[in-house]
Design a protein around this motif. Sequence first.
Motif, PDB file in Angstrom:
ATOM      1  N   ALA A 104      58.128  42.755 117.422  1.00 47.46           N
ATOM      2  CA  ALA A 104      57.521  41.266 117.500  1.00 47.46           C
ATOM      3  C   ALA A 104      58.581  40.478 116.695  1.00 47.46           C
ATOM      4  N   GLU A 105      58.843  41.171 115.506  1.00 53.13           N
ATOM      5  CA  GLU A 105      59.563  40.671 114.294  1.00 53.13           C
ATOM      6  C   GLU A 105      61.046  40.315 114.655  1.00 53.13           C
ATOM      7  N   GLU A 106      61.416  41.356 115.406  1.00 57.01           N
ATOM      8  CA  GLU A 106      62.923  41.231 115.959  1.00 57.01           C
ATOM      9  C   GLU A 106      62.980  40.222 116.990  1.00 57.01           C
ATOM     10  N   ASN A 107      61.995  39.897 118.043  1.00 60.07           N
ATOM     11  CA  ASN A 107      62.037  39.091 119.219  1.00 60.07           C
ATOM     12  C   ASN A 107      61.814  37.676 118.228  1.00 60.07           C
ATOM     13  N   PHE A 108      61.068  37.491 117.297  1.00 63.32           N
ATOM     14  CA  PHE A 108      60.682  36.462 116.671  1.00 63.32           C
ATOM     15  C   PHE A 108      62.106  35.747 116.049  1.00 63.32           C
ATOM     16  N   GLY A 109      62.818  36.999 115.333  1.00 63.15           N
ATOM     17  CA  GLY A 109      63.860  36.451 114.364  1.00 63.15           C
ATOM     18  C   GLY A 109      65.068  35.960 115.581  1.00 63.15           C
ATOM     19  N   LYS A 110      65.143  36.563 116.754  1.00 64.71           N
ATOM     20  CA  LYS A 110      66.229  36.274 117.566  1.00 64.71           C
ATOM     21  C   LYS A 110      66.114  34.655 118.097  1.00 64.71           C
ATOM     22  N   GLY A 170      56.408  41.612 121.909  1.00 64.05           N
ATOM     23  CA  GLY A 170      57.058  42.854 121.690  1.00 64.05           C
ATOM     24  C   GLY A 170      58.198  43.070 122.739  1.00 64.05           C
ATOM     25  N   HIS A 171      58.924  44.083 122.782  1.00 60.72           N
ATOM     26  CA  HIS A 171      59.634  44.343 123.812  1.00 60.72           C
ATOM     27  C   HIS A 171      59.286  44.745 124.764  1.00 60.72           C
TER      28      HIS A 171
END
Length: 329
Positions: A73-79, A37-38
Amino acid sequence: MSYLPHPDRYKKMTYRRCGKSGLKLPALSLGLWHNFGHVDVLENSRKILQLAFDSGITHFDLANNYGPPPGSAEENFGKILKEDFAGLRDEMVISSKAGYLMWDGPYGDWGSRKYLISSLDQSLKRMGLEYVDIFYHHRPDPETPLEETMGALHQIVQQGKALYVGISNYPAEDAQKAINLLREMGTPCLIHQPKYSMFERWVEGGLLDVLGQEGVGCIPFSPLAQGMLTDKYLKGIPEDSRAAKSHGFLQKSEINENTLNKIKALNDLAQGRGQSLAQMALSWLLKDDRVTSVLIGVSKTNQLEDSLKCLDKLDFSKEELNKIEGILK
């Protein structure tokens, strides 16, 4: 320097067929429930994902609310996917879920068609994906007709937003109904994701039998009971552990004297097998051929390295299994 995956990555992993489907999953899959996560360090998350892929782990499991905060978590994984794994999408199985509270109002929780389809659209946007390989309903909804929830999963596959669908946290009777409904619709249930470990064994009361009979895969989460089935808590609660975090799911009260005695006895048995306690706990789940893969969550690369060694010793003698049962009673 850009990431180049290890050329021998597929020689390091065992792959197991998911139920009666054509899909094989690695014996160990990486869950992103925590540590992505962030609130976490992105570079650490990146190193964990790279090591996992280098080790033959092809399956990465997320949900709409993973973080914290939810969605991060999805945002970081996507990045990381875009920056490090471009061109490798077809070598990955990526899953997400919806079923817990994600946004305010009547449409951001549970199991309505409105919520599930909206949530997956948001998840795809966060990860920068056109589709997920597996999409789960995260928990049963007592108020929405099961026909509607399973109908939404069927629709999602028809729309090309997911290749397969699954369910999570469904007790045996509800799982059987969901499996039957999906089969009638022409979108078989691929997999069930239950909480299952040496300390959490409700699935043995009927669910595993249903999955085995119906040819549905099983992928346990929390196989190490939030870190309790490791050597982490043998000498108290470390400052950097889940039990010490204010935003975690493991409470200090769960690590009591009775639990610690079991952990110590299991640890002694694991050492006698030439394994760490974590390795033995993972091997113990994988001994059952109805279990397709086990979801592990790690906060450091050395934890991942330790877990992977469970694959070196998956067999148990009858005597060892009896000893484990005696400790767990």
